[in-house]
Design an enzyme around this catalytic site. Structure first.
Site, mmCIF file in Angstrom:
data_model
loop_
_atom_site.group_PDB
_atom_site.id
_atom_site.type_symbol
_atom_site.label_atom_id
_atom_site.label_comp_id
_atom_site.label_asym_id
_atom_site.label_seq_id
_atom_site.Cartn_x
_atom_site.Cartn_y
_atom_site.Cartn_z
ATOM 1 N N SER A 1 0.848 -1.190 0.000
ATOM 2 C CA SER A 1 0.000 0.000 0.000
ATOM 3 C C SER A 1 0.880 1.236 0.000
ATOM 4 O O SER A 1 2.030 1.189 0.439
ATOM 5 C CB SER A 1 -0.893 0.018 1.242
ATOM 6 O OG SER A 1 -0.136 0.350 2.399
ATOM 7 N N ASP A 2 0.356 2.341 -0.523
ATOM 8 C CA ASP A 2 1.002 3.614 -0.219
ATOM 9 C C ASP A 2 0.808 3.837 1.275
ATOM 10 O O ASP A 2 -0.046 3.217 1.914
ATOM 11 C CB ASP A 2 0.401 4.750 -1.054
ATOM 12 C CG ASP A 2 1.377 5.907 -1.221
ATOM 13 O OD1 ASP A 2 2.313 6.034 -0.407
ATOM 14 O OD2 ASP A 2 1.208 6.705 -2.163
ATOM 15 N N CYS A 3 1.589 4.725 1.849
ATOM 16 C CA CYS A 3 1.660 4.776 3.306
ATOM 17 C C CYS A 3 0.372 5.300 3.934
ATOM 18 O O CYS A 3 0.049 6.478 3.820
ATOM 19 C CB CYS A 3 2.871 5.590 3.725
ATOM 20 S SG CYS A 3 4.402 4.779 3.198
ATOM 21 N N SER B 1 -2.602 3.997 3.034
ATOM 22 C CA SER B 1 -3.744 3.908 2.122
ATOM 23 C C SER B 1 -4.649 2.723 2.423
ATOM 24 O O SER B 1 -5.809 2.713 2.005
ATOM 25 C CB SER B 1 -3.281 3.878 0.664
ATOM 26 O OG SER B 1 -2.399 2.815 0.417
#
Length: 792
Positions: free
Chosen positions: A309-311, A313
């Site tokens: 995941s993006d941080c 997300s």
């Protein structure tokens, strides 16, 4: 005690900032564009390696170098208790002390050099090479250069890793296309062309970072980001964390994902990052169509490739998207959709509860952790001193920096936008006035996502170390409206032979979590430039920054003799600019974005993802824009003149039957559409007086197939090195079958019968026509969207 309570107890120290679901005070992420990450998420840790000789794991399969990487990883994970399994689902993983498995940090950065490394204060491991931002590097149109940069970053990263100062996975490259001219992170990308430029950049960068195309021993693991439809930060208060982008299947296939197809299918990237935004109502990290149907089933993502995941997300699946009913549901939805590792703490804190409520199984959690550790096996993490790259040291950092590729990338990428013959400077010029907010910069040269560099050469530094007499004045700041520095600037200009102004935009205006609301020159920089232009002295303007600003007033002002775009040029940026200005090196870069007029930013909302013109939207990118740009995508001047001609005898094939093309053998290519349709070969002759590199973009256009038709689209590019005056060299640009296909409304890539043109550069210096005959045919089938995870 429930599993959830047991894990919560274990993670008290691990997750000091974690939220309980009973907490009702949450940041409004529909507006706030920066995630509130826990200290654990952002931590850098001292890395070490498992002891596979004498440690607790030494007699287990994970330490058996003859076993398959997947089997080694699966054997390791099978030994985890459930609590240990959950603890290791985040980017900052505590490892398993009882097994001798050290803590690990997934989150390292390598956009254009090492970032999030544990740098020392001085001496060894206190710096790494800082290359130009990708948008400037891509402007060089040099695929080899991109690969060299990534290879050096990987070498330096492994050297740092060998002493526990850097991870083995990097959150790079950023291969989203620079669609909106106001996007704050466009500087991180290869430009506005997705199909050709972003895809080529993805391939070269990923294979450089990983040490080849899916090598047995990975050098580092690259992460292709941000998947998908991510290209805004906080435009007009629309937070990237809560954006829901409406994208048709046609443009999802045509523009927002082809670079990820190349990253997965061709470059064999081992990690992909799902993005903050939702697309058509589904958050990317809970989007099974993106993460399973497209990425794994259609694009051919490597078997044990993992999705990060993006941080935060995964958390955003609940807040602000409200796709899940609560945070527990967000964790369950994300892992079930195919997000393997959470950059954040949502998985670590809420999987216990999700497991208790039977929203997630151990097998689903194991799948993601096995994928991560399978890559660590491929990286030699468990191989001790026998690891292929374990002998890299600080000496290799120093050696690769000395290759001076950072300088080469800057000097090759710089774009000459305007020139009346003032450049290169005449030998008679002795004194220069250096004015403007970009003239005496340091870390500003680096853009964003950077670590300490070995040195930073500003334009002022470079000129002061030359033979010129320098008269420096700051003049004005980037966004200032004060004229207090004008008189000093005018005084410096009056006593100099030539005036050079360096300004534009910087990371105070364009950055992560920060978009622009306009594309004008900020502050009163143009006012100062105008006053300088009235002094009757040669005036050169350096337009700096990643995004473009409307320079139409400079283009039309005859007293502005030359205009250069310099991006964020990295540690050697000032030297590169000096060498272009003096003629030691000749410019050959080309814009990889369109410079639009200022009114473009006010005509339609930046959240409109449709490239095709409609309503008040005049079309986006060079492919569809119906207005008149200030400077076109692909614009770039030289210090010399070139002549391009077709060397053929006129007997080259110009008609192709579609059915014959698609049924031919294709040895060496996984898919027939990757086969060359033809090789576009031209002879380039330097007809001027200056030795220079030559760059070319090859565009296609057609009216075959259904309307509307793009203006043109890029099918290839190349760069020739140092062509001497009156010398000729041949350039060949392969044109693949797929590159002349168009995308239908269902997202399929289709070959349509009809007439086509290939034209060299915007000037159309060479045009080749060909015909496709037979019946239209699908060359790439886009799957029908079906979601396995439904909204709460």
């Amino acid at each position: 005690m429930s599993v959830a309570k047991s894990i919560a107890a274990v993670l008290v120290a691990l997750l000091p900032g974690a939220l309980a679901q009973a907490n009702t005070s949450y940041v409004d992420y529909n507006v706030e564009a920066n995630p509130d990450l826990t200290p654990q998420s952002v931590a850098t840790i001292d890395l070490s390696f498992p002891d596979c000789e004498n440690g607790p794991l030494s007699k287990t399969l994970v330490c058996d170098t003859s076993a398959r990487p997947h089997d080694r990883a699966a054997a390791l994970v099978s030994m985890f208790t459930f609590e240990e399994l959950v603890n290791n689902t985040g980017n900052t993983s505590p490892g398993v002390p009882r097994l001798g498995l050290p803590p690990y940090q997934v989150w390292s950065e390598a956009l254009h050099g090492l970032d999030r490394a544990n740098f020392t204060d001085e001496g060894e491991y206190s710096w790494a090479t800082s290359f130009p931002m990708p948008i400037l590097t891509m402007s060089a149109l040099n695929r080899t250069l991109i690969n060299q940069i990534a290879t050096i970053i990987a070498t330096q990263g492994r050297a740092f890793n060998n002493v526990g100062r850097y991870g083995l996975d990097v959150y790079a490259p950023n291969i989203n296309a620079f669609r909106s001219a106001m996007w704050g992170r466009g500087q991180e990308t290869p430009g506005e062309d997705a199909y050709c430029l972003a895809s080529a950049y993805a391939y070269e960068y990923i294979t450089g970072i990983q040490g080849g195309v899916d090598p047995e021993h990975l050098k580092l693991v690259a992460t292709a980001k941000h998947y998908a439809g991510y290209d805004l930060e906080n435009w007009d208060g629309h937070s990237r964390l809560g954006n829901d982008m409406n994208i048709t299947q046609q443009e999802l296939s045509e523009y927002y994902t082809p670079q990820f197809l190349v990253a997965a299918r061709d470059a064999k990237v081992h990690s992909v990052m799902c993005s903050y935004n939702a697309v058509n109502g589904v958050p990317s990290c809970a989007n099974s169509f993106f993460l399973q149907t497209l990425l794994r089933d259609t694009f051919g993502f490597v078997e044990d490739g993992y999705v990060s995941s993006d941080c935060d997300s995964a958390y955003n699946v609940w807040n602000p998207h409200e796709f899940a009913a609560n945070i527990t549901g967000a964790a369950a939805d994300s892992i079930r959709a195919g997000t393997d590792i959470d950059c954040g703490t949502t998985y670590q804190y809420y999987f216990g509860e999700a497991f208790d409520e039977q929203e997630v199984t151990r097998a689903e959690i194991e799948r993601g952790v096995i994928r991560l550790y399978s890559n660590l096996v491929r990286l030699g993490y468990f191989d001790g001193n026998g690891s292929v790259y374990r002998d890299l040291t600080w000496n290799d950092v120093v050696t690769t920096d000395a290759w001076n590729i950072s300088y080469e990338a800057a000097v090759e990428g710089i774009v000459l936008l305007k020139n009346d013959g003032t450049l290169p400077l005449a030998k008679s010029v002795r004194s220069v006035a250096l004015i403007g907010p970009w003239m005496n910069v340091t870390t500003q040269l680096q853009g964003n996502y950077f670590g300490p560099a070995p040195y930073l050469i500003s334009p002022l530094n470079a000129f002061q170390n030359s033979d010129f007499d320098v008269n420096y004045a700051f003049g004005t700041n980037i966004s200032s409206h004060s004229t207090d520095g004008f008189s000093e600037a005018l005084s410096a200009a009056k006593k100099s032979d030539v005036i050079i102004f360096a300004g534009g935009i910087d990371n105070t205006l364009e950055a992560e979590a920060m978009d622009r609301m306009n594309i004008t020159w900020p502050g009163n920089q143009l006012q100062l430039i105008d006053q300088l232009s009235q002094l009757g002295k040669p005036l050169i303007v350096l337009q700096m920054g990643g995004g473009q600003v409307d320079s139409s007033s400079l283009k039309s002002n005859k007293n502005v003799n030359s205009l250069i775009w310099g991006g964020y040029p990295g540690q050697s940026g000032g030297q590169a600019l000096l060498d272009i200005i003096t003629g030691k090196r000749a410019p050959a870069g080309r814009l990889v974005v369109t410079q639009y007029p200022a009114e473009y930013a006010t005509q339609f909302p930046a959240t409109d993802m449709s490239l095709r013109p409609h309503g008040n939207n005049p079309g986006q990118t060079y492919m569809w824009y119906t207005g008149t740009p200030v400077y076109e995508f692909g614009h770039g001047l030289f210090y010399t003149t070139f002549h391009a001609s077709l060397p053929g005898t006129g007997k080259d094939k110009t008609s192709f039957n579609i059915q014959d093309l698609l049924t031919q053998p294709h040895p060496g290519f996984a898919n027939v559409e990757q086969m060359p349709l033809l090789n576009f070969t031209v002879t380039i002759t330097n007809t001027g007086k200056v030795a220079s590199d030559y760059t070319a973009m090859l565009f296609a256009n057609t009216t075959a197939g259904p309307a509307p038709y793009p203006n043109k689209w890029l099918v290839g590019f190349d760069r020739l090195a140092s062509l001497e005056p009156h010398r000729s060299q041949t350039m060949t640009i392969p044109v693949t079958i797929d590159s002349v296909a168009r995308t239908d409304e269902a997202g399929n890539r289709v070959l349509y019968p009809g007439k086509y043109e290939l034209a060299l550069n915007n000037e159309r210096s060479v045009v080749l026509q060909f015909v496709l005959t037979g019946r239209e045919a699908v060359v790439f089938k886009w799957p029908v969207e079906q979601q396995q995870i439904s909204s709460a």
